[in-house]
Design an enzyme around this catalytic site. Structure first.
Site, mmCIF file in Angstrom:
data_model
loop_
_atom_site.group_PDB
_atom_site.id
_atom_site.type_symbol
_atom_site.label_atom_id
_atom_site.label_comp_id
_atom_site.label_asym_id
_atom_site.label_seq_id
_atom_site.Cartn_x
_atom_site.Cartn_y
_atom_site.Cartn_z
ATOM 1 N N HIS A 23 1.486 -1.342 0.391
ATOM 2 C CA HIS A 23 0.429 -0.100 -0.234
ATOM 3 C C HIS A 23 0.954 1.552 0.116
ATOM 4 C CE1 HIS A 23 -3.923 -1.808 1.917
ATOM 5 N NE2 HIS A 23 -4.117 -2.046 0.332
ATOM 6 N N HIS A 79 -11.665 -9.901 -5.768
ATOM 7 C CA HIS A 79 -11.401 -8.499 -4.921
ATOM 8 C C HIS A 79 -10.688 -7.546 -6.294
ATOM 9 C CE1 HIS A 79 -10.045 -4.997 -3.069
ATOM 10 N NE2 HIS A 79 -9.032 -5.873 -2.242
ATOM 11 N N GLU A 81 -8.532 -4.945 -6.329
ATOM 12 C CA GLU A 81 -7.357 -4.158 -5.742
ATOM 13 C C GLU A 81 -5.613 -4.871 -6.682
ATOM 14 O OE1 GLU A 81 -6.619 -3.711 -1.474
ATOM 15 O OE2 GLU A 81 -5.247 -2.122 -1.682
ATOM 16 N N ASP A 83 -2.683 -5.627 -6.320
ATOM 17 C CA ASP A 83 -1.893 -6.653 -5.994
ATOM 18 C C ASP A 83 -3.047 -8.084 -6.712
ATOM 19 O OD1 ASP A 83 -3.875 -6.284 -4.070
ATOM 20 O OD2 ASP A 83 -3.299 -7.420 -2.591
ATOM 21 N N HIS A 145 -12.226 -5.490 2.216
ATOM 22 C CA HIS A 145 -12.313 -4.429 2.579
ATOM 23 C C HIS A 145 -12.073 -3.237 1.330
ATOM 24 C CE1 HIS A 145 -8.266 -3.705 1.334
ATOM 25 N NE2 HIS A 145 -8.110 -4.624 0.416
ATOM 26 N N ASP A 165 -8.420 -11.141 0.919
ATOM 27 C CA ASP A 165 -7.551 -10.508 1.473
ATOM 28 C C ASP A 165 -8.156 -11.319 3.225
ATOM 29 O OD1 ASP A 165 -6.117 -8.691 -0.282
ATOM 30 O OD2 ASP A 165 -7.141 -7.436 -0.203
ATOM 31 N N TYR A 193 -2.177 -8.100 10.280
ATOM 32 C CA TYR A 193 -3.140 -7.716 9.085
ATOM 33 C C TYR A 193 -4.546 -7.381 9.442
ATOM 34 C CZ TYR A 193 -4.918 -8.841 4.393
ATOM 35 O OH TYR A 193 -5.130 -8.821 3.690
ATOM 36 N N HIS A 226 -3.184 -13.577 0.180
ATOM 37 C CA HIS A 226 -1.965 -13.520 0.922
ATOM 38 C C HIS A 226 -1.830 -14.551 1.485
ATOM 39 C CE1 HIS A 226 -2.067 -9.508 -0.978
ATOM 40 N NE2 HIS A 226 -3.283 -9.470 -1.009
HETATM 41 FE FE1 FEO Z 1 -6.997 -5.971 -1.075
HETATM 42 FE FE2 FEO Z 1 -5.152 -8.169 -1.131
HETATM 43 O O1 FEO Z 1 -5.910 -5.839 -1.612
#
Ligand code: FEO
Length: 396
Positions: A23, A79, A81, A83, A145, A165, A193, A226
């Protein structure tokens, strides 16, 4: 290399051993991370999520070693994002017509990032995607999230939850499973996290988990996007999330400070002595925000029942690092934690009042007006700080 995890599911993600910041510079990743992507092969084949953009070519080239890309019938984006969606452009260059299953918000986010008119299929909670003998069922995880987040449940192989996530950790490992890594390291990363990324959504976490538990799903594994896969007692992390979402705290007080000429540090240590005298069973941690990692400090504050924040007065204000920490503390919406402030000063002495106001604004229950000491604290001043620590402990 792909890793087969069940009869129908293979891991095809990327372990990022080198990642130290996530981030931007908002989140430290001392143990690296991974971007987990999964191939689900039944009569039809679904790819779940991709990886971060710097690894897009590597991802696609390794995926080709595992499967003919044209054999992928569906892409599921839980999701979007960067990544997880970062390798989509590289992948879609090869299979441009493959449908992308995602929430409506997911489509908007993919379009907003990559500006491509791909073949989107919007899904909602309860929608299913038949793959042959088995199916994927989607559950929206709105604001867990991001607005687009969702979870996919595969009803083969004893039941696999692809949670993205949620239940993740920034933790690089080749070992893949929760029982193949050092448990204390894993749990620290899972807590960090949750504290830094998910805590502010805690009321939604509770509601969503209750909704999922009511579905009575069989769960053999939880596969986040992750870190490790929860295979040994997989729902232990769900139970942890329920506890963490309920204004979690341990018997701990965290004192965090910044200091210019050591006066505020001496005050912090004297206050810690006072707390230990009054509450010998309480864990007291004393952290310097400029030396300790900000996300680790947040994790300690998240674990605590109370926090003391200290800064010298500088330029009629408080320190840059403490200001940043207070902004993080406000954003994470920590609940049911008591707090107070302290600091040294030379003339105007504004910092303590400002810290007190900011702690109140951040939702902490401020128990007193704080303590300020002029110049370098002498023995009497340090005794005052110790007494202040005792009183603070007694107010908890
Ligand atoms: Fe919210 Fe691992 O991206």
């Amino acid at each position: 290399m792909a890793k087969q995890i069940t009869e129908h599911v293979s891991w095809v993600g990327k372990v990022d051993w080198e990642l130290t910041r996530f981030h931007g510079d908002e989140y430290s990743t001392h143990r690296g991370s991974s971007y987990n992507s999964y191939l689900v092969r039944d009569e039809k084949v679904a790819l779940i999520d991709t990886v971060w953009q710097p690894y897009d070519r590597e991802f696609v080239s390794r995926l080709k070693q595992e499967i003919d890309l044209k054999a992928i019938d569906y892409i599921v984006m839980n999701h979007n994002e960067i990544d997880h969606s970062g390798a989509l452009p590289e992948l879609m260059r090869e299979i441009p017509d493959t449908p992308i299953y995602c929430t409506k918000k997911g489509e908007a986010i993919i379009r907003g990032h990559y500006h491509q008119d791909w073949n989107f299929v919007n899904v909602k909670t309860g929608d299913t995607l038949p793959l042959g003998k088995h199916s994927l069922t989607f559950v929206e995880m709105t604001m867990l999230h991001w607005p687009d987040s969702m979870l996919s449940y595969f009803d083969g192989d004893g039941g696999i939850v692809f949670s993205n996530d949620a239940f993740g950790q920034h933790f690089a490992t080749e070992s893949l499973y929760n029982d193949k890594v050092v448990e204390a390291d894993l749990m620290y990363e899972a807590e960090k996290y949750y504290a830094n990324i998910l805590n502010l959504y805690s009321p939604l976490v509770t509601k969503k988990i209750q909704q999922i538990l009511a579905m009575n799903l069989s769960i053999a594994m939880i596969c986040p996007s992750h870190g490790v896969i929860w295979k040994d007692n997989p729902t232990q992390i769900v139970e942890k999330y329920l506890a963490w979402a309920d204004a979690y705290q341990e018997n701990q007080v965290t004192i965090v400070y910044d200091t210019m000429w050591q006066s505020t540090r001496k005050m912090a240590e004297a206050i810690a002595d006072g707390i230990r005298e009054a509450q010998p069973d309480t864990t007291v941690k004393v952290l310097n925000i400029t030396h300790d990692d900000k996300n680790d400090v947040i994790t300690e504050i998240w674990r605590s029942k109370a926090v003391l924040v200290g800064s010298p007065t500088i330029n009629y204000g408080h320190s840059f690092a403490i200001a940043g920490l207070l902004e993080m503390m406000k954003g994470l919406k920590l609940k049911k934690k008591k707090a107070a402030s302290f600091g040294s000063y030379g003339w105007s002495g504004d910092a303590v009042k400002q810290l007190t106001a900011k702690l109140q604004e951040a939702g902490f229950e401020v128990v007193n007006d704080g303590i300020a000491k002029l110049w370098m604290p002498d023995e009497q001043n340090l005794d005052d700080c110790k007494a202040y620590g005792r009183e603070f402990a007694q107010s908890l």
